[in-house]
Design an enzyme around this catalytic site. Structure first.
Site, PDB file in Angstrom:
ATOM      1  N   GLU A 108      28.033  -4.769  41.457  1.00  0.00           N
ATOM      2  CA  GLU A 108      28.264  -4.436  40.091  1.00  0.00           C
ATOM      3  C   GLU A 108      27.002  -4.128  39.274  1.00  0.00           C
ATOM      4  O   GLU A 108      26.101  -4.856  39.478  1.00  0.00           O
ATOM      5  CB  GLU A 108      29.032  -5.278  39.253  1.00  0.00           C
ATOM      6  CG  GLU A 108      29.198  -4.855  37.761  1.00  0.00           C
ATOM      7  CD  GLU A 108      29.897  -5.718  36.895  1.00  0.00           C
ATOM      8  OE1 GLU A 108      30.943  -6.484  37.528  1.00  0.00           O
ATOM      9  OE2 GLU A 108      29.739  -5.730  35.781  1.00  0.00           O
TER      10      GLU A 108
ATOM     11  N   GLU B 244      26.654  -2.154  28.436  1.00  0.00           N
ATOM     12  CA  GLU B 244      27.517  -3.265  28.098  1.00  0.00           C
ATOM     13  C   GLU B 244      27.293  -3.938  26.756  1.00  0.00           C
ATOM     14  O   GLU B 244      26.178  -4.614  26.604  1.00  0.00           O
ATOM     15  CB  GLU B 244      27.717  -4.349  29.206  1.00  0.00           C
ATOM     16  CG  GLU B 244      28.882  -5.293  29.024  1.00  0.00           C
ATOM     17  CD  GLU B 244      28.933  -6.297  30.215  1.00  0.00           C
ATOM     18  OE1 GLU B 244      28.116  -6.804  30.758  1.00  0.00           O
ATOM     19  OE2 GLU B 244      30.157  -6.991  30.045  1.00  0.00           O
TER      20      GLU B 244
HETATM   21  C1  LIG Z   1      34.834  -9.704  33.642  1.00  0.00           C
HETATM   22  O1  LIG Z   1      34.712  -8.924  34.821  1.00  0.00           O
HETATM   23  C2  LIG Z   1      33.323  -8.336  34.895  1.00  0.00           C
HETATM   24  C3  LIG Z   1      33.429  -7.343  36.063  1.00  0.00           C
HETATM   25  O2  LIG Z   1      34.102  -7.911  37.283  1.00  0.00           O
HETATM   26  C4  LIG Z   1      32.301  -9.440  35.014  1.00  0.00           C
HETATM   27  O3  LIG Z   1      30.986  -8.851  34.965  1.00  0.00           O
HETATM   28  C5  LIG Z   1      32.326 -10.274  33.677  1.00  0.00           C
HETATM   29  O4  LIG Z   1      31.627 -11.336  33.793  1.00  0.00           O
HETATM   30  C6  LIG Z   1      33.808 -10.595  33.594  1.00  0.00           C
HETATM   31  N1  LIG Z   1      33.822 -11.408  32.164  1.00  0.00           N
HETATM   32  C7  LIG Z   1      34.822 -12.272  31.997  1.00  0.00           C
HETATM   33  C8  LIG Z   1      34.881 -12.995  30.493  1.00  0.00           C
HETATM   34  O5  LIG Z   1      35.758 -12.868  32.613  1.00  0.00           O
END
Ligand SMILES: *[C@@H]1O[C@H](CO)[C@@H](O)[C@H](O)[C@H]1NC(C)=O
Ligand SMILES: *[C@@H]1O[C@H](CO)[C@@H](O)[C@H](O)[C@H]1NC(C)=O
Length: 263
Positions: free
Chosen positions: A152, A157
């Site tokens: 990723e 963001e």
């Molecule tokens: C949500 O998912 C993203 C991508 O997988 C990750 O980068 C992020 O930390 C996650 N955040 C939460 C609050 O779960």
């Protein structure tokens, strides 16, 4: 006058590169800057929602299709992703971890072409963004693994503060994040990442720019050869705090261009 000078410079440039650097530096356009010029161009380069569906780890459920443009709009060469509160006293919960309650309908799209960095190519991904930064708004422009996870990498963001986060994940806990301050006036600013394989042909170097200035360099472990999705979405709450806005939120994106040099 300005245009005449510019075009002769461009012609000289093309003639010069033809002599000095034929085909070796040819770049393939994967997504052209015109992809938000109509719904038909949108649908030739992008698909609606996330690659896996409508839900992720925030409180927005994505909605959109070729017959539903209430949350995903293109006009004036600009994509608008629009989040609207869903006032349901007994809201459903997201199907993705950690299953937050759904408080918004919003928009997401993903590129139909997957991005795979190899030893023989490099990618440049860029665009211009008017991103909301108020609490509970979580817009993004990011790459994520097609198979398993990671890779990723987040090019844009915004987590409810006046910062953009550039992130590269080696694992869920080994993450490099670099923050750049982001104006809160909804003006458009350019983001870009250049992805190239490292000499070990396993790791990928990511060079992140804002308004054409290099702001961060990160490395993704083992990203070479792993296909990634490019996603644009307006998620809500989650990592961006809560409660989010009680009114409509709009995230605007234009001039997204993806090019690949090499093969
Ligand atoms: C949500 O998912 C993203 C991508 O997988 C990750 O980068 C992020 O930390 C996650 N955040 C939460 C609050 O779960
Ligand atoms: C991720 O892995 C790459 C390649 O091994 C390394 O250069 C980078 O420092 C790692 N990131 C973090 C946050 O440790």
């Amino acid at each position: 006058m300005f245009i005449r000078k510019l075009s002769s410079a461009v012609i000289l440039g093309i003639a010069g590169s033809f002599v000095c650097a034929p085909l070796a530096h040819a770049a393939t356009t994967v997504i052209p800057s015109t992809s938000f010029s109509s719904y038909s161009t949108l649908e030739s380069y992008w698909a609606y929602l996330y690659p896996w569906g409508s839900d992720h780890n925030g409180s927005a459920r994505m909605k959109g299709s070729s017959s539903d443009h209430s949350n995903i709009v293109v006009a004036s060469n600009t994509l608008s992703l629009i989040a609207t509160p869903t006032s349901n006293p007994n809201p459903p919960t997201s199907s993705s971890n950690p299953h937050p309650a759904i408080h918004y309908a919003s928009g997401a799209i993903h590129a139909k072409s997957q991005i795979t960095v190899t030893a023989a190519n490099s990618y440049t991904i860029s665009g211009e963004f008017s991103a909301p930064t108020v609490r509970g708004t979580w817009p993004a422009f990011w790459l994520t693994a097609v198979n398993g996870w990671p890779p990723e990498a987040d090019i844009g963001e915004w987590k409810g503060t006046a910062n953009n986060w550039y992130n590269t994940f080696n694992t869920s806990s080994i993450v490099r994040s670099d923050l750049v301050s982001w104006p809160t006036d909804l003006s458009f600013h350019a983001l870009k990442v250049v992805l190239t394989a490292q000499p070990n042909n396993a790791d990928v170097k990511l060079q992140f720019y804002m308004d054409n200035v290099l702001r961060a360099t990160q490395y993704g472990q083992g990203f070479v050869g792993k296909p990634m999705w490019l996603i644009v979405n307006l998620q809500m709450e989650g990592s961006a705090g809560s409660p989010g806005p009680t009114g409509t939120t709009t995230y605007k994106i234009r001039n997204v261009v993806v090019t690949r040099s090499g093969s």
